[in-house]
Design an enzyme around this catalytic site. Structure first.
Site, PDB file in Angstrom:
ATOM      1  N   SER A 159       0.851  -1.191   0.000  1.00 29.89           N
ATOM      2  CA  SER A 159       0.000   0.000   0.000  1.00 29.89           C
ATOM      3  C   SER A 159       0.884   1.237   0.000  1.00 29.89           C
ATOM      4  O   SER A 159       1.995   1.218   0.567  1.00 29.89           O
ATOM      5  CB  SER A 159      -0.896   0.022   1.245  1.00 29.89           C
ATOM      6  OG  SER A 159      -1.541   1.274   1.406  1.00 29.89           O
TER       7      SER A 159
ATOM      8  N   TYR B  11      -1.185   0.228  10.574  1.00 31.16           N
ATOM      9  CA  TYR B  11      -1.333  -0.317   9.223  1.00 31.16           C
ATOM     10  C   TYR B  11      -0.187   0.154   8.336  1.00 31.16           C
ATOM     11  O   TYR B  11       0.425  -0.646   7.600  1.00 31.16           O
ATOM     12  CB  TYR B  11      -2.676   0.121   8.644  1.00 31.16           C
ATOM     13  CG  TYR B  11      -2.924  -0.333   7.228  1.00 31.16           C
ATOM     14  CD1 TYR B  11      -3.227  -1.658   6.943  1.00 31.16           C
ATOM     15  CD2 TYR B  11      -2.877   0.580   6.169  1.00 31.16           C
ATOM     16  CE1 TYR B  11      -3.460  -2.074   5.638  1.00 31.16           C
ATOM     17  CE2 TYR B  11      -3.114   0.172   4.871  1.00 31.16           C
ATOM     18  CZ  TYR B  11      -3.406  -1.153   4.606  1.00 31.16           C
ATOM     19  OH  TYR B  11      -3.639  -1.564   3.319  1.00 31.16           O
TER      20      TYR B  11
END
Length: 247
Positions: free
Chosen positions: A145, A159
């Site tokens: 990501s 995250y």
């Protein structure tokens, strides 16, 4: 298909999190190009759509928690048993929660680290053992990501840390394994219209399908392109943004 690209026909690709939006799209992209797929997920019902579309001559499924090393080993073994080999693996399984550092429970923090980081490490280890046994190289593709590059939004610190770990793992594996013909690629998308994105709370009450985000098929196309690259070429990191997103 010209001589500058590699065909995916009859290659065997293992995809974790294949019951999700991006994972399912990756599996279908490979299957539609004539490849064979080992589809792994935590939940049997998530894999049912794939099982209804493809028979066992092209698709084998496996269940397990990617936090456990035994799951990666079992998925690779399932591919070898069904198809005689595994040529590529895609570490796609992931979990994320949106919020400030203290908004997560300890269990949620641990789950993100274990699924996103350990799950990728275990799959890479299982893949390298099999690639070395086959002696023909292979591909490790990590679905990361842009959050791991510190260019995502706020309120995703844990995250982002796990995605940063994936990106650094990919770079380090590339340096370690490239001489053996084993390529490691990290594909790092921004916002994608999936139930994963909708469920983690980052869009509040907004439906991501109503926004101008990328679609799972866009990420799947990037994976397929990566696997079709000739062996002389490597893509270490590929960041992907929709046209309307800013960073």
């Amino acid at each position: 298909m010209d001589h500058y690209t590699r065909s995916l026909a009859d290659t065997v690709v293992l995809v974790t999190g294949a019951g999700g939006g991006i994972g399912g799209a990756i599996a279908r992209a490979v299957l539609e190009e004539g490849g064979r797929v080992v589809a792994g997920d935590l939940r049997a019902e998530a894999l049912e759509p794939l099982r209804r579309e493809w028979d066992e001559s092209r698709l084998v499924t496996g269940l397990g928690d990617v936090r456990e090393e035994a799951t990666a080993d079992a998925l690779v073994a399932a591919g070898v048993e069904a198809f005689g080999r595994v040529d590529s693996v895609v570490a796609n399984a992931a979990i994320g929660y949106y919020g400030g550092l203290l908004d997560y429970s300890a269990e949620e923090c641990a789950r993100m680290v274990d699924v996103n980081v350990k799950g990728t490490v275990w799959l890479a280890r299982a893949a390298v053992r099999q690639f070395r046994a086959q002696g023909e190289g292979g591909d490790i593709v990590i679905i990361g990501s842009v959050a791991g590059l510190l260019i995502g939004g706020g309120k995703e610190a844990v995250y982002a840390a796990t995605k940063g770990a994936q990106i650094n793992l990919g770079y380090a594996l590339d340096r370690e394994l490239r001489s053996e013909g084993i390529r490691t690629t990290t594909i790092a998308p921004a916002g994608v219209n999936t139930s994963f994105a909708a469920a983690d709370g980052r869009f509040g009450g907004q439906d991501p399908s109503q926004g101008s985000f990328m679609e799972p098929q866009d990420i799947a196309a990037a994976v397929a392109y990566t696997l079709r690259q000739p062996r002389r070429m490597r893509t270490e990191l590929w960041t992907m943004w929709s046209l309307s997103e800013n960073h």
